[in-house]
Design a protein around this motif. Sequence first.
Motif, PDB file in Angstrom:
ATOM      1  N   GLY A 184      76.112  23.388   6.170  1.00  0.00           N
ATOM      2  CA  GLY A 184      75.056  24.377   5.991  1.00  0.00           C
ATOM      3  C   GLY A 184      74.215  24.638   7.228  1.00  0.00           C
ATOM      4  O   GLY A 184      73.175  25.269   7.148  1.00  0.00           O
ATOM      5  N   ARG A 185      74.665  24.176   8.379  1.00  0.00           N
ATOM      6  CA  ARG A 185      73.912  24.341   9.616  1.00  0.00           C
ATOM      7  C   ARG A 185      74.472  25.492  10.451  1.00  0.00           C
ATOM      8  O   ARG A 185      75.675  25.703  10.488  1.00  0.00           O
ATOM      9  CB  ARG A 185      73.973  23.063  10.435  1.00  0.00           C
ATOM     10  CG  ARG A 185      73.349  21.891   9.727  1.00  0.00           C
ATOM     11  CD  ARG A 185      73.419  20.646  10.580  1.00  0.00           C
ATOM     12  NE  ARG A 185      72.798  19.540   9.884  1.00  0.00           N
ATOM     13  CZ  ARG A 185      73.237  18.304   9.925  1.00  0.00           C
ATOM     14  NH1 ARG A 185      74.309  18.015  10.643  1.00  0.00           N
ATOM     15  NH2 ARG A 185      72.620  17.360   9.269  1.00  0.00           N
ATOM     16  N   THR A 186      73.587  26.187  11.151  1.00  0.00           N
ATOM     17  CA  THR A 186      73.995  27.236  12.081  1.00  0.00           C
ATOM     18  C   THR A 186      74.429  26.570  13.385  1.00  0.00           C
ATOM     19  O   THR A 186      73.831  25.582  13.802  1.00  0.00           O
ATOM     20  CB  THR A 186      72.823  28.200  12.333  1.00  0.00           C
ATOM     21  OG1 THR A 186      72.507  28.841  11.098  1.00  0.00           O
ATOM     22  CG2 THR A 186      73.173  29.254  13.369  1.00  0.00           C
ATOM     23  N   VAL A 187      75.480  27.106  14.013  1.00  0.00           N
ATOM     24  CA  VAL A 187      75.923  26.576  15.303  1.00  0.00           C
ATOM     25  C   VAL A 187      75.799  27.646  16.373  1.00  0.00           C
ATOM     26  O   VAL A 187      75.810  28.837  16.094  1.00  0.00           O
ATOM     27  CB  VAL A 187      77.376  26.033  15.257  1.00  0.00           C
ATOM     28  CG1 VAL A 187      77.497  24.883  14.288  1.00  0.00           C
ATOM     29  CG2 VAL A 187      78.370  27.117  14.936  1.00  0.00           C
ATOM     30  N   GLN A 188      75.661  27.168  17.593  1.00  0.00           N
ATOM     31  CA  GLN A 188      75.529  28.020  18.767  1.00  0.00           C
ATOM     32  C   GLN A 188      76.800  27.859  19.588  1.00  0.00           C
ATOM     33  O   GLN A 188      77.246  26.743  19.831  1.00  0.00           O
ATOM     34  CB  GLN A 188      74.314  27.541  19.540  1.00  0.00           C
ATOM     35  CG  GLN A 188      73.992  28.293  20.774  1.00  0.00           C
ATOM     36  CD  GLN A 188      72.721  27.740  21.402  1.00  0.00           C
ATOM     37  OE1 GLN A 188      71.789  27.364  20.707  1.00  0.00           O
ATOM     38  NE2 GLN A 188      72.696  27.686  22.711  1.00  0.00           N
ATOM     39  N   HIS A 189      77.379  28.970  20.006  1.00  0.00           N
ATOM     40  CA  HIS A 189      78.674  28.950  20.679  1.00  0.00           C
ATOM     41  C   HIS A 189      78.630  29.860  21.893  1.00  0.00           C
ATOM     42  O   HIS A 189      78.192  30.993  21.801  1.00  0.00           O
ATOM     43  CB  HIS A 189      79.739  29.435  19.679  1.00  0.00           C
ATOM     44  CG  HIS A 189      81.050  29.806  20.268  1.00  0.00           C
ATOM     45  ND1 HIS A 189      81.862  28.908  20.894  1.00  0.00           N
ATOM     46  CD2 HIS A 189      81.694  30.995  20.312  1.00  0.00           C
ATOM     47  CE1 HIS A 189      82.970  29.536  21.299  1.00  0.00           C
ATOM     48  NE2 HIS A 189      82.880  30.796  20.957  1.00  0.00           N
ATOM     49  N   ARG A 190      79.077  29.350  23.053  1.00  0.00           N
ATOM     50  CA  ARG A 190      79.160  30.167  24.260  1.00  0.00           C
ATOM     51  C   ARG A 190      80.520  30.849  24.269  1.00  0.00           C
ATOM     52  O   ARG A 190      81.552  30.189  24.338  1.00  0.00           O
ATOM     53  CB  ARG A 190      78.991  29.292  25.504  1.00  0.00           C
ATOM     54  CG  ARG A 190      79.105  30.008  26.829  1.00  0.00           C
ATOM     55  CD  ARG A 190      78.021  31.061  27.066  1.00  0.00           C
ATOM     56  NE  ARG A 190      76.703  30.551  26.844  1.00  0.00           N
ATOM     57  CZ  ARG A 190      75.823  30.283  27.789  1.00  0.00           C
ATOM     58  NH1 ARG A 190      76.122  30.479  29.037  1.00  0.00           N
ATOM     59  NH2 ARG A 190      74.633  29.826  27.483  1.00  0.00           N
ATOM     60  N   SER A 191      80.516  32.155  24.144  1.00  0.00           N
ATOM     61  CA  SER A 191      81.764  32.918  24.086  1.00  0.00           C
ATOM     62  C   SER A 191      82.456  32.915  25.434  1.00  0.00           C
ATOM     63  O   SER A 191      81.809  32.913  26.474  1.00  0.00           O
ATOM     64  CB  SER A 191      81.484  34.353  23.669  1.00  0.00           C
ATOM     65  OG  SER A 191      80.894  34.372  22.394  1.00  0.00           O
ATOM     66  N   ASN A 192      83.788  32.919  25.397  1.00  0.00           N
ATOM     67  CA  ASN A 192      84.546  33.072  26.637  1.00  0.00           C
ATOM     68  C   ASN A 192      85.710  34.012  26.373  1.00  0.00           C
ATOM     69  O   ASN A 192      86.192  34.108  25.264  1.00  0.00           O
ATOM     70  CB  ASN A 192      85.009  31.723  27.194  1.00  0.00           C
ATOM     71  CG  ASN A 192      85.844  30.945  26.217  1.00  0.00           C
ATOM     72  OD1 ASN A 192      86.553  31.509  25.409  1.00  0.00           O
ATOM     73  ND2 ASN A 192      85.765  29.631  26.275  1.00  0.00           N
ATOM     74  N   GLY A 193      86.109  34.723  27.391  1.00  0.00           N
ATOM     75  CA  GLY A 193      87.149  35.731  27.224  1.00  0.00           C
ATOM     76  C   GLY A 193      86.543  37.076  26.868  1.00  0.00           C
ATOM     77  O   GLY A 193      85.365  37.179  26.555  1.00  0.00           O
ATOM     78  N   GLY A 194      87.361  38.101  26.920  1.00  0.00           N
ATOM     79  CA  GLY A 194      86.862  39.448  26.681  1.00  0.00           C
ATOM     80  C   GLY A 194      87.395  40.099  25.427  1.00  0.00           C
ATOM     81  O   GLY A 194      87.300  41.317  25.273  1.00  0.00           O
ATOM     82  N   SER A 195      87.926  39.325  24.513  1.00  0.00           N
ATOM     83  CA  SER A 195      88.612  39.906  23.361  1.00  0.00           C
ATOM     84  C   SER A 195      87.693  40.597  22.353  1.00  0.00           C
ATOM     85  O   SER A 195      88.168  41.376  21.542  1.00  0.00           O
ATOM     86  CB  SER A 195      89.452  38.850  22.647  1.00  0.00           C
ATOM     87  OG  SER A 195      88.619  37.839  22.125  1.00  0.00           O
ATOM     88  N   LEU A 196      86.402  40.334  22.400  1.00  0.00           N
ATOM     89  CA  LEU A 196      85.484  40.987  21.465  1.00  0.00           C
ATOM     90  C   LEU A 196      84.584  42.026  22.132  1.00  0.00           C
ATOM     91  O   LEU A 196      83.709  42.593  21.493  1.00  0.00           O
ATOM     92  CB  LEU A 196      84.625  39.952  20.734  1.00  0.00           C
ATOM     93  CG  LEU A 196      85.367  39.099  19.717  1.00  0.00           C
ATOM     94  CD1 LEU A 196      84.461  38.022  19.151  1.00  0.00           C
ATOM     95  CD2 LEU A 196      85.939  39.956  18.606  1.00  0.00           C
ATOM     96  N   ALA A 197      84.786  42.279  23.415  1.00  0.00           N
ATOM     97  CA  ALA A 197      83.974  43.272  24.123  1.00  0.00           C
ATOM     98  C   ALA A 197      84.147  44.648  23.483  1.00  0.00           C
ATOM     99  O   ALA A 197      85.223  44.978  23.028  1.00  0.00           O
ATOM    100  CB  ALA A 197      84.395  43.324  25.593  1.00  0.00           C
ATOM    101  N   PRO A 198      83.099  45.420  23.376  1.00  0.00           N
ATOM    102  CA  PRO A 198      81.740  45.229  23.853  1.00  0.00           C
ATOM    103  C   PRO A 198      80.813  44.594  22.814  1.00  0.00           C
ATOM    104  O   PRO A 198      79.616  44.525  23.030  1.00  0.00           O
ATOM    105  CB  PRO A 198      81.283  46.651  24.160  1.00  0.00           C
ATOM    106  CG  PRO A 198      81.932  47.460  23.084  1.00  0.00           C
ATOM    107  CD  PRO A 198      83.279  46.796  22.862  1.00  0.00           C
ATOM    108  N   LEU A 199      81.353  44.136  21.695  1.00  0.00           N
ATOM    109  CA  LEU A 199      80.514  43.524  20.661  1.00  0.00           C
ATOM    110  C   LEU A 199      79.944  42.191  21.126  1.00  0.00           C
ATOM    111  O   LEU A 199      78.765  41.899  20.932  1.00  0.00           O
ATOM    112  CB  LEU A 199      81.320  43.329  19.372  1.00  0.00           C
ATOM    113  CG  LEU A 199      81.974  44.590  18.811  1.00  0.00           C
ATOM    114  CD1 LEU A 199      82.910  44.250  17.667  1.00  0.00           C
ATOM    115  CD2 LEU A 199      80.920  45.586  18.379  1.00  0.00           C
ATOM    116  N   VAL A 200      80.791  41.375  21.705  1.00  0.00           N
ATOM    117  CA  VAL A 200      80.398  40.088  22.276  1.00  0.00           C
ATOM    118  C   VAL A 200      81.102  39.978  23.623  1.00  0.00           C
ATOM    119  O   VAL A 200      82.326  40.127  23.690  1.00  0.00           O
ATOM    120  CB  VAL A 200      80.815  38.904  21.374  1.00  0.00           C
ATOM    121  CG1 VAL A 200      80.425  37.587  22.008  1.00  0.00           C
ATOM    122  CG2 VAL A 200      80.220  39.023  19.980  1.00  0.00           C
TER     123      VAL A 200
END
Length: 159
Positions: free
Chosen positions: A40-56
């Motif tokens: 039930g905890r929120t996690v923080q994640h550093r995205s890498n790669g460009g597969s979700l650009a421009p959303l992330v």
Amino acid sequence: EQAPTEYDYDWTARYWDNICKWRWYTRKMYDMFREQLLRGRTVQHRSNGGSLAPLVWSGDTSFLAPIRAGPGRDVETGDIVFCLAQPYDRYFVHLVWRVEEEITDYDVLVTKYIIGNNDLGAKRLENGWCHRHHLCGILTKTQRGVCVPERKDIYREDC
């Protein structure tokens, strides 16, 4: 709530030259994410790669919240989820392309989530599918990350 900066470190990055070690450490990191989300905890994640650009964008900090069973917010087309994609049991933070319903071999109606990338100008790539129990988290917020000029191919244009 944001993690202290001393925890904002990709400890899998030092193994990029050894793909087997990198995969092992990355799998462990994602196992920890999954465990925290299931608690039930929120996690923080550093995205890498460009597969979700421009959303992330690569380097952005993504906040993933747990997906609760039962009534509540449904996962829909266009959501970004953290999941254990099938058929190979690989973790992805990716876009839900479509939601389908199918009948199992036991005549049970189940929902199937097709996931993939959102590459800008690139061929869209389907990465697999998930049932509800494979979905661990959903993207709730992103914070723009730092630019690394030598990685302009996967970073935003203002880098």
